[in-house]
Design an enzyme around this catalytic site. Structure first.
Site, PDB file in Angstrom:
ATOM      1  CB  SER A  58     -96.559 -28.628  26.342  1.00 26.83           C
ATOM      2  OG  SER A  58     -95.191 -28.904  26.587  1.00 26.83           O
ATOM      3  CG  ASP A  59     -97.096 -35.359  26.615  1.00 25.59           C
ATOM      4  OD1 ASP A  59     -95.989 -35.485  27.181  1.00 25.59           O
ATOM      5  OD2 ASP A  59     -97.824 -36.328  26.342  1.00 25.59           O
ATOM      6  CD1 TRP A  60     -90.354 -34.158  28.481  1.00 21.25           C
ATOM      7  CD2 TRP A  60     -92.331 -33.470  29.256  1.00 21.25           C
ATOM      8  NE1 TRP A  60     -90.178 -33.695  29.782  1.00 21.25           N
ATOM      9  CE2 TRP A  60     -91.357 -33.261  30.271  1.00 21.25           C
ATOM     10  CE3 TRP A  60     -93.641 -33.068  29.526  1.00 21.25           C
ATOM     11  CZ2 TRP A  60     -91.662 -32.715  31.522  1.00 21.25           C
ATOM     12  CZ3 TRP A  60     -93.953 -32.523  30.757  1.00 21.25           C
ATOM     13  CH2 TRP A  60     -92.968 -32.352  31.730  1.00 21.25           C
ATOM     14  N   GLY A  61     -92.846 -32.125  24.089  1.00 19.70           N
ATOM     15  CA  GLY A  61     -92.738 -32.008  22.638  1.00 19.70           C
ATOM     16  C   GLY A  61     -94.069 -31.773  21.947  1.00 19.70           C
ATOM     17  CB  ALA A  62     -97.522 -31.456  23.144  1.00 17.66           C
TER      18      ALA A  62
END
Ligand code: BGC
Length: 724
Positions: A216-220
């Site tokens: 995932s993108d960071w915090g997605a």
């Protein structure tokens, strides 16, 4: 592995590490893309403090080289630095399309064209991974803006999605097999990328055969269970103990298939084992060599936009040079956000120009004291003004294409004071070059060039390097001309990709609009002539041969570009689509025989009715040139194309039935049968050419309903069988 252990493997240990579980160790992943940002933690260091590493040119400049081989070398150098810093995965490259020139992260992306992006990013990944370090292809997908990036829904039709926004991803996945792909924050047609099963599983894995890790993108990730169900493997950052517990509970309750979690965990495990096997304790890299490579790449990414009267290159003996603008001394060389690199060293243009020049070099910082700068320009033999944007950063988009007012005023004053004025721009995304460039004889687009950019600019100004960079994005006359203008940045949670496939130059060309500088454009200190274009078909694709002569007096490089179009198409096509290119060194007075190939797949459009790629049969125009609007030779070639027969149904119109040879025959026979069964009038109507055009647009089913009993279900069934 226990269910709880599997769940733990699918989230990070902290911001930059996977989690050590059972006998699976932790590995480090970090940004990227144009350097290794290995964060150091400690009091007072700030969020982005990191160990020094080479800050190579950001993608905006790497893209402008149009040189896959050079991009691969930079990728490999990044790999060496990762090994030396014990980094298993570098979070890049960023390959979202530059849909709008206002995109805050455009400096991290390559181009407004998917083939150019895909070709270059493939080499970047291949170079990096050749060292045993994984790439993370990001941000998958449709993350072409920063505004509301963590929520906004990019609303896009499937053809545009496939042909424009996914095409580069598909290419890199299939050709370079990145170890990881990073999903984006945004939603796509309403569904978060991190939970988009069609995107993550059906397309990426099912159609493209991707076998690596989806991170995932960071915090997605909004919902861990839904993300794993959709095909996401690794949620970053961590720890996320609550999410791990949710996952394990969902498996135990039977609401998430055990195999889904197992697969995600085993993919993470494979990634870690692969990285551990490649790790090279004690590895080092040659920082001087990497700085030199960064300089080479930067010099190759510079685009010479204007050079009236051959003002450039400057002679080493230029008597007196006024270097003006603080950016010459304090370079703007990268953008803000997660890609911010702490460089191993930092060149500036002022020092480098001084080192090249035999005459005097004097400096004025300019933005606050334009009068003093103009006075200096007046008494110098040449003035070089450094101007640029100040605001590209992750997290927000720009609001205008204009240079800062102080820079504009400075350019105006200096150009009025000295007719031999050169402007050097530093910007991560397109800025407006008019109307002020009319008063400036020489204009150098210096993008953001990384830590060795200062030397690279001096190399180009003095002709040590003959410029060969080309625009990977159109410079519009004004923002409102841009195809994305009316549909950016969206509203109320949605951004509509209303221009469809007409992204960037495709849109400008389709509307025959004037531009300031077109896609693919860039000048050289020499001249090139094209001759002897020939095009043949190979494996359903094209082989393009053209001879290019360097007709000037300096060695140089030409970026040969191949655009195609098709005479008539079933669907709307852009007037010109880039299909192949080559950056070719040619010595003064020499010629090169340039051979470019276009794969059949790159000629295809996405057919929404058939749900697949289709290469249309027909005559293709192959246009070869030095930019999208400087076509030097064209040829036409007939392609057999794919079988694109569509099944005929009751929803197909009479016109469509008659356009199909088998359908036409079957329908004629059915009308005859109908006439025999008492439907003579209807059959006659269809046979009358004047009436036929009325009926041509009617779906068969509707015509059948007019014919009463005469067009029996049996006739219809036979008809459908015979036609298909
Ligand atoms: C960015 C990614 C980056 C990640 C880790 C995110 O905010 O969108 O590109 O790799 O942070 O820093």
């Amino acid at each position: 592995m226990e269910i709880e252990e599997q769940a733990a493997l699918t989230s990070g240990a902290d911001f930059w590490h996977t989690r050590a579980v059972a006998d699976v160790p932790a590995v480090m992943v970090t940004d990227g893309p144009h350097g290794v940002r290995k964060q150091v933690v400690g009091e007072g260091l700030g969020l982005l403090a990191s160990e020094p590493s080479t800050c190579f040119p950001p993608a905006v400049a790497m893209g402008s080289t149009w040189d896959p081989e050079l991009v691969r070398r930079v990728g490999a150098a990044l790999g060496e630095e990762c090994l030396a810093m014990d980094v298993a995965v570098l979070l890049g490259p960023g390959i979202n399309l530059k849909r709008t020139p206002l995109g805050g992260r455009n400096f991290e992306y390559f181009s407004e064209d998917p083939i150019l992006t895909g070709v270059l990013a493939t080499e970047w990944v291949a170079g990096l991974q050749s060292k045993g370090v994984g790439a993370s292809l990001k941000h998958f997908a449709i993350n072409s803006q920063e505004t509301d990036r963590m929520r906004v829904s990019a609303d896009v039709d499937e053809r545009t999605l496939r042909e424009m926004y996914l095409r580069a991803f598909q290419r890199v996945v299939q050709r370079a097999r990145p170890w990881t792909v990073m999903c984006s924050y945004n939603r796509i047609n309403g569904v978060y990328a991190s939970q988009h099963r069609w995107l993550l599983t059906d397309v990426l894995r099912g159609e493209w055969g991707y076998e690596g890790v989806l991170v995932s993108d960071w915090g997605a990730v909004v919902d861990r269970v839904e993300a794993v169900r959709a095909g996401l493997d690794l949620t970053m950052p961590g720890p996320d103990d609550a999410g791990d517990r949710d996952l394990a509970a969902a498996v135990r309750a039977g609401s998430l298939p055990a195999a889904a979690l197992q697969t995600a965990a085993s993919r993470v495990e494979s990634l870690v084992r692969r990285a551990v096997a490649a790790a090279t304790p004690g590895a080092t890299y040659d920082a001087d060599a990497h700085h030199a490579l960064a300089r080479e790449a930067a010099s190759r990414g510079i685009v010479l936009l204007k050079n009236d009267g051959g003002l450039l290159p400057l002679a080493a003996g230029e008597p007196s040079i006024a270097v003006i603008g603080e950016q010459a001394r304090s370079p703007r060389y990268q953008g803000g956000g997660s890609s911010l690199i702490n460089p191993t060293r930092l060149d500036n243009a002022l020092d480098e120009i001084t080192a090249h020049a035999a005459g005097t070099v004097r400096f004025a910082s300019g933005y606050d004291d334009p009068e003093a700068a103009a006075a200096l320009a007046r008494e110098s033999s040449v003035a070089i003004v450094f101007a640029g944007s100040e605001e590209e950063t992750e997290g927000s988009d720009r609001t205008s294409l204009e240079l800062p007012a102080a820079h504009l005023a400075l350019i105006e004053k200096v150009a009025a004071a000295n007719p031999r004025t050169v402007v050097v721009l530093s910007n991560g995304a397109v800025i407006r070059t008019g109307p002020w460039d009319a008063a400036v004889p020489a204009l150098v687009e210096g993008w953001l060039l990384g830590q060795a950019g200062g030397g690279a600019i001096a190399d180009v100004l003095f002709g040590v390097v003959n410029p060969s960079g080309r625009l990977t994005e159109t410079i519009p006359v004004k923002l409102a001309d841009h195809p994305s203008y009316l549909d950016f940045p969206g509203e109320q949670g949605h951004v509509r990709y209303g221009e469809g496939i007409h992204v960037g130059y495709r849109g400008f060309d389709a509307r025959e609009q004037e531009v300031a500088y077109p896609f693919g454009f860039g000048l050289s200190y020499t001249t090139f002539e094209y001759s002897g274009l020939s095009v043949s078909t190979v494996d359903g694709g094209l082989e393009v041969r053209v001879s290019v002569a360097n007709t000037g007096s300096r060695d140089g490089r030409e970026v040969v570009q191949v655009y195609t179009s098709i005479g008539s198409s079933r669907v709307r096509r852009a007037p010109r689509e880039l299909k192949a290119f080559a950056s070719v060194p040619i010595a003064a007075g020499e010629s090169a025989e340039v051979v470019l190939t276009v794969d059949a797949g790159d000629l295809a459009y996405w057919d929404v009715e058939l749900g697949r790629w289709v290469v249309e049969a027909g005559d293709y125009t192959v246009a070869v040139g030095a930019s999208s609007r400087d076509i030097r030779a064209t040829a036409t070639v007939a392609l057999a194309g794919d079988d694109e027969r569509r099944p005929l149904t009751v929803e197909s119109t009479i016109g469509e039935w008659f356009a199909d040879p088998r359908g036409a025959q079957a329908l004629a026979e059915a009308f005859a049968a109908m006439a025999a069964a008492g439907g003579g009038a209807m059959a006659q109507t269809a046979a009358d050419p004047a009436m036929f055009s009325l009926m041509a647009s009617m779906p068969l089913g509707r015509v059948v309903s007019f014919a009463g009993d005469a067009f029996s279900p049996e006739i219809l069934a036979d008809l459908l069988k015979a036609a298909n």
